[in-house]
Structure formats: C-alpha cells, structure tokens
Design a protein around this motif. Structure first.
Motif, PDB file in Angstrom:
ATOM      1  N   SER A 234      -2.174  22.811  -1.610  1.00 65.06           N
ATOM      2  CA  SER A 234      -3.380  22.767  -2.429  1.00 65.06           C
ATOM      3  C   SER A 234      -3.143  22.000  -3.725  1.00 65.06           C
ATOM      4  O   SER A 234      -4.049  21.907  -4.564  1.00 65.06           O
ATOM      5  CB  SER A 234      -3.846  24.192  -2.747  1.00 65.06           C
ATOM      6  N   ASP A 235      -1.932  21.462  -3.894  1.00 64.62           N
ATOM      7  CA  ASP A 235      -1.639  20.657  -5.074  1.00 64.62           C
ATOM      8  C   ASP A 235      -2.591  19.454  -5.107  1.00 64.62           C
ATOM      9  O   ASP A 235      -2.720  18.733  -4.104  1.00 64.62           O
ATOM     10  CB  ASP A 235      -0.184  20.173  -5.023  1.00 64.62           C
ATOM     11  N   PRO A 236      -3.283  19.204  -6.215  1.00 65.95           N
ATOM     12  CA  PRO A 236      -4.287  18.135  -6.261  1.00 65.95           C
ATOM     13  C   PRO A 236      -3.728  16.761  -5.920  1.00 65.95           C
ATOM     14  O   PRO A 236      -4.376  15.984  -5.194  1.00 65.95           O
ATOM     15  CB  PRO A 236      -4.790  18.183  -7.708  1.00 65.95           C
ATOM     16  N   PHE A 237      -2.526  16.445  -6.409  1.00 68.62           N
ATOM     17  CA  PHE A 237      -1.943  15.132  -6.125  1.00 68.62           C
ATOM     18  C   PHE A 237      -1.633  14.994  -4.637  1.00 68.62           C
ATOM     19  O   PHE A 237      -1.973  13.995  -4.003  1.00 68.62           O
ATOM     20  CB  PHE A 237      -0.669  14.921  -6.943  1.00 68.62           C
ATOM     21  N   VAL A 238      -0.964  15.995  -4.072  1.00 69.56           N
ATOM     22  CA  VAL A 238      -0.600  15.953  -2.654  1.00 69.56           C
ATOM     23  C   VAL A 238      -1.856  15.885  -1.794  1.00 69.56           C
ATOM     24  O   VAL A 238      -1.937  15.089  -0.845  1.00 69.56           O
ATOM     25  CB  VAL A 238       0.254  17.175  -2.269  1.00 69.56           C
ATOM     26  N   HIS A 239      -2.851  16.699  -2.110  1.00 65.93           N
ATOM     27  CA  HIS A 239      -4.086  16.716  -1.317  1.00 65.93           C
ATOM     28  C   HIS A 239      -4.765  15.352  -1.351  1.00 65.93           C
ATOM     29  O   HIS A 239      -5.207  14.843  -0.312  1.00 65.93           O
ATOM     30  CB  HIS A 239      -5.029  17.797  -1.864  1.00 65.93           C
ATOM     31  N   GLN A 240      -4.839  14.740  -2.530  1.00 66.96           N
ATOM     32  CA  GLN A 240      -5.473  13.427  -2.640  1.00 66.96           C
ATOM     33  C   GLN A 240      -4.724  12.380  -1.826  1.00 66.96           C
ATOM     34  O   GLN A 240      -5.327  11.568  -1.130  1.00 66.96           O
ATOM     35  CB  GLN A 240      -5.533  12.990  -4.106  1.00 66.96           C
ATOM     36  N   PHE A 241      -3.388  12.426  -1.893  1.00 67.51           N
ATOM     37  CA  PHE A 241      -2.583  11.424  -1.199  1.00 67.51           C
ATOM     38  C   PHE A 241      -2.656  11.602   0.314  1.00 67.51           C
ATOM     39  O   PHE A 241      -2.881  10.642   1.059  1.00 67.51           O
ATOM     40  CB  PHE A 241      -1.128  11.514  -1.667  1.00 67.51           C
ATOM     41  N   VAL A 242      -2.480  12.822   0.776  1.00 70.24           N
ATOM     42  CA  VAL A 242      -2.448  13.094   2.218  1.00 70.24           C
ATOM     43  C   VAL A 242      -3.799  12.793   2.863  1.00 70.24           C
ATOM     44  O   VAL A 242      -3.865  12.266   3.983  1.00 70.24           O
ATOM     45  CB  VAL A 242      -2.030  14.554   2.485  1.00 70.24           C
ATOM     46  N   HIS A 243      -4.863  13.076   2.153  1.00 72.90           N
ATOM     47  CA  HIS A 243      -6.206  12.905   2.727  1.00 72.90           C
ATOM     48  C   HIS A 243      -6.870  11.605   2.281  1.00 72.90           C
ATOM     49  O   HIS A 243      -8.053  11.383   2.578  1.00 72.90           O
ATOM     50  CB  HIS A 243      -7.071  14.109   2.374  1.00 72.90           C
ATOM     51  N   ALA A 244      -6.121  10.747   1.574  1.00 72.89           N
ATOM     52  CA  ALA A 244      -6.609   9.418   1.157  1.00 72.89           C
ATOM     53  C   ALA A 244      -7.937   9.504   0.421  1.00 72.89           C
ATOM     54  O   ALA A 244      -8.870   8.744   0.684  1.00 72.89           O
ATOM     55  CB  ALA A 244      -6.734   8.500   2.378  1.00 72.89           C
ATOM     56  N   GLU A 245      -8.041  10.442  -0.513  1.00 76.07           N
ATOM     57  CA  GLU A 245      -9.273  10.619  -1.262  1.00 76.07           C
ATOM     58  C   GLU A 245      -9.281   9.742  -2.512  1.00 76.07           C
ATOM     59  O   GLU A 245      -8.247   9.552  -3.156  1.00 76.07           O
ATOM     60  CB  GLU A 245      -9.446  12.093  -1.643  1.00 76.07           C
ATOM     61  N   THR A 246     -10.439   9.203  -2.861  1.00 82.62           N
ATOM     62  CA  THR A 246     -10.535   8.331  -4.034  1.00 82.62           C
ATOM     63  C   THR A 246     -10.608   9.116  -5.335  1.00 82.62           C
ATOM     64  O   THR A 246     -10.246   8.602  -6.396  1.00 82.62           O
ATOM     65  CB  THR A 246     -11.777   7.423  -3.929  1.00 82.62           C
ATOM     66  N   GLU A 247     -11.080  10.370  -5.251  1.00 83.83           N
ATOM     67  CA  GLU A 247     -11.194  11.197  -6.452  1.00 83.83           C
ATOM     68  C   GLU A 247     -10.025  12.170  -6.514  1.00 83.83           C
ATOM     69  O   GLU A 247      -9.695  12.836  -5.528  1.00 83.83           O
ATOM     70  CB  GLU A 247     -12.520  11.978  -6.442  1.00 83.83           C
ATOM     71  N   GLY A 248      -9.395  12.235  -7.694  1.00 80.42           N
ATOM     72  CA  GLY A 248      -8.268  13.137  -7.861  1.00 80.42           C
ATOM     73  C   GLY A 248      -7.451  12.752  -9.069  1.00 80.42           C
ATOM     74  O   GLY A 248      -7.875  11.931  -9.899  1.00 80.42           O
ATOM     75  N   PRO A 249      -6.243  13.309  -9.187  1.00 76.67           N
ATOM     76  CA  PRO A 249      -5.424  13.040 -10.371  1.00 76.67           C
ATOM     77  C   PRO A 249      -4.894  11.609 -10.458  1.00 76.67           C
ATOM     78  O   PRO A 249      -4.519  11.160 -11.536  1.00 76.67           O
ATOM     79  CB  PRO A 249      -4.269  14.044 -10.242  1.00 76.67           C
ATOM     80  N   VAL A 250      -4.858  10.891  -9.319  1.00 75.33           N
ATOM     81  CA  VAL A 250      -4.383   9.504  -9.343  1.00 75.33           C
ATOM     82  C   VAL A 250      -5.576   8.584  -9.567  1.00 75.33           C
ATOM     83  O   VAL A 250      -6.527   8.564  -8.787  1.00 75.33           O
ATOM     84  CB  VAL A 250      -3.674   9.128  -8.024  1.00 75.33           C
ATOM     85  N   HIS A 251      -5.524   7.817 -10.647  1.00 79.10           N
ATOM     86  CA  HIS A 251      -6.609   6.894 -10.987  1.00 79.10           C
ATOM     87  C   HIS A 251      -6.174   5.470 -10.699  1.00 79.10           C
ATOM     88  O   HIS A 251      -5.014   5.105 -10.892  1.00 79.10           O
ATOM     89  CB  HIS A 251      -6.989   7.048 -12.463  1.00 79.10           C
ATOM     90  N   PHE A 252      -7.106   4.652 -10.241  1.00 81.32           N
ATOM     91  CA  PHE A 252      -6.779   3.286  -9.844  1.00 81.32           C
ATOM     92  C   PHE A 252      -7.257   2.245 -10.851  1.00 81.32           C
ATOM     93  O   PHE A 252      -6.910   1.083 -10.754  1.00 81.32           O
ATOM     94  CB  PHE A 252      -7.354   2.991  -8.450  1.00 81.32           C
ATOM     95  N   ASP A 253      -8.059   2.662 -11.818  1.00 81.67           N
ATOM     96  CA  ASP A 253      -8.498   1.736 -12.857  1.00 81.67           C
ATOM     97  C   ASP A 253      -7.434   1.642 -13.948  1.00 81.67           C
ATOM     98  O   ASP A 253      -6.937   2.661 -14.436  1.00 81.67           O
ATOM     99  CB  ASP A 253      -9.813   2.205 -13.486  1.00 81.67           C
ATOM    100  N   TYR A 254      -7.071   0.408 -14.318  1.00 77.01           N
ATOM    101  CA  TYR A 254      -6.119   0.213 -15.408  1.00 77.01           C
ATOM    102  C   TYR A 254      -6.808   0.586 -16.719  1.00 77.01           C
ATOM    103  O   TYR A 254      -7.971   0.259 -16.926  1.00 77.01           O
ATOM    104  CB  TYR A 254      -5.654  -1.250 -15.455  1.00 77.01           C
ATOM    105  N   PRO A 255      -6.105   1.305 -17.618  1.00 78.49           N
ATOM    106  CA  PRO A 255      -6.751   1.734 -18.865  1.00 78.49           C
ATOM    107  C   PRO A 255      -7.366   0.573 -19.640  1.00 78.49           C
ATOM    108  O   PRO A 255      -6.746  -0.487 -19.794  1.00 78.49           O
ATOM    109  CB  PRO A 255      -5.592   2.363 -19.646  1.00 78.49           C
ATOM    110  N   ALA A 256      -8.594   0.754 -20.117  1.00 75.45           N
ATOM    111  CA  ALA A 256      -9.288  -0.279 -20.871  1.00 75.45           C
ATOM    112  C   ALA A 256     -10.310   0.391 -21.782  1.00 75.45           C
ATOM    113  O   ALA A 256     -10.723   1.530 -21.538  1.00 75.45           O
ATOM    114  CB  ALA A 256      -9.995  -1.253 -19.918  1.00 75.45           C
TER     115      ALA A 256
END
Length: 270
Positions: A234-256
C-alpha cells in the motif's frame, strides 16, 4: 533475507559533480538469488551497478563482494575480481565487428589461458544454453533484438560468474523475446548457482522471475520486499510504480515557476 550474503552495500553515496545521486543506499544481496532494483529514470540504478562492479568509486559508504572491499580495490585487483562477474549491458553492447562466436569468446580469451579448442567448446556450450549455437558465424547486424540480447547473455555467463548484473535487459524487446530473456535469466542463474542483480523498469516480467525487489527513489531505498509483498504493498510510491499510475508521489514535470507568472514576466519584457 537471512541467507548467505554475497553483496553487502552499506550507506552507499555517490555524487556527480557535487550532485547527489546515491544517498545512503543499504542492500544485502543473498547468494543464489535473483534481485531486482527498480525505480524511475535517473534515480541511480545504473550508477549503483557501476559501484558494485568497481567502475565508479563511491563518495561514501562501502560495497563488499564476498570478502572483497570493492570500493577500495586497486585496478589490478578489480580486473581479477571481474573474472567472477558477468555483465549484460543495456541493448546488449555487442562488438559490431565481431561474429557471435567471437563476442562470446572475448572474455574467455581476455581472462583465461585456454586453448582455442577449449574456447570453441565453451562458446558453443554457452550459445547452446541460450538457443543460438546455430548463429555462431553471424554478425550482430544480422541478429534480431532478442537474438542480440541472448548473445550478450551468453557472453555474460562465459566465465561461469558468481555474480551476473543486468542493466535493463528487457528494453526494446517484443513480448515474446522479453519472456524468453526473463526465463533464461532465471534458469541460467539457478543452473550456474550464480547470483543476479537486475536493474529494470519492467514490473510484470520481473515479478515473475525475481526473489526480492528494491525500489530506489531520490537516491535512496524507499521500499523492498518479495514479489508478493510488492504486489500487495500500500506504499504510495510502490503502488504508483507497479500499477503505472500517473498520479502519485512521483512527479514528471520538471520544477518551474507558475505558468501565469512566467507569461506575465515575458509580456513585461516584450
């Protein structure tokens, strides 16, 4: 994971020109197991492999392989130790001007004092193990992507290494070739009595063949567990990675800065 530990990584740190890449990584790799290291692009996975192999010197912490302190070994000592290691590089990295046979023979000729007759027998045995004995005379340009990866795997196991490292072994492969490579990694590891460390993005295939997974994020181990534990996490990072979800602790936009502020600033300069 109380098994006999082959690779012991403690508080490992590495910086590129002052930019921290690994920030206190701890891992214990048991002998005889297949271990996956997962995480987003740029999180330090390949850098970690290079530290284990001695290509990079860590800026802090330690890497021990059996009784060898890898991070403090001299170049000649590392050269001898690498006879016990196999490496499958991303996309295979075959020598393009050598035949399949000579690619697999290269580590045998480089590291072992063997007759050409013995080299021939060993090369054909390794190619047979990956189903490509009949392709010995082909050039890399004549191979499909999956065949090239299998040749690279045969080269990686040429010296019967105790440790095999894989850098993104599934990249660019079709589903059938991907499945073949995955099963070969598992079967060859068990047949050789080796230990395998696999850097990969491919969650589905990895969970089918590995014994344990480490997740890296921000240069640190943020999660670890068996395939069943990872699937149920149920770890948010693991769940996002395993299920290929776009929303979660990993962000893909470079800070601006905020878009509105950026455009208003541009208008003020216009």
């Amino acid at each position: 994971m109380s098994e006999d530990i082959l690779v012991d990584i403690r508080e490992l740190q590495f910086d590129y020109d002052g930019r921290p890449v690994l920030q206190g990584v701890n891992m214990r790799i048991p002998r005889g197991k297949v271990i996956a290291i997962m995480g987003g692009s740029g999180c330090g996975k390949t850098t970690l492999l290079r530290c284990i192999g001695g290509q990079l010197r860590p800026t802090g912490g330690s890497v021990r392989l059996e009784r060898h302190q890898v991070d403090s070994m001299s170049r000649p000592e590392l050269y001898r130790l690498r006879r016990k290691m196999g490496m499958l590089f991303q996309f295979g990295a075959l020598f393009t001007d050598m035949t399949v046979f000579d690619n697999v023979a290269f580590p045998l000729r480089e590291h072992a004092d063997l007759s050409e007759e013995m080299v021939r027998d060993l090369v054909l045995m390794k190619l047979e193990a990956v189903g490509l004995r009949g392709a010995a005379s082909l050039m890399p340009a004549e191979l499909s992507g999956g065949m090239a990866r299998r040749v690279a795997l045969a080269r990686a196991i040429a010296l019967d290494p105790m440790l095999i490292m894989y850098d993104e072994p599934f990249t660019g492969l079709d589903p059938i070739a991907l499945g073949v490579i995955g099963q070969l990694i598992r079967k060859l590891n068990d047949a050789l009595g080796a230990t395998s460390i696999m850097v990969t993005h491919d969650v589905h295939e990895s969970l089918l063949i590995v014994d344990y997974i480490y997740f890296l994020n921000g240069g640190r181990v943020v999660a670890e567990g068996t395939p069943d534990e990872i699937r149920a996490s149920s770890d948010p990072f693991v769940h996002q990675f395993v299920h290929a979800e776009t929303e979660g602790p990993v962000h893909f936009d470079y800070p601006a800065p905020p878009v509105r502020a950026a455009f208003l600033a541009g208008a003020a300069h216009g």
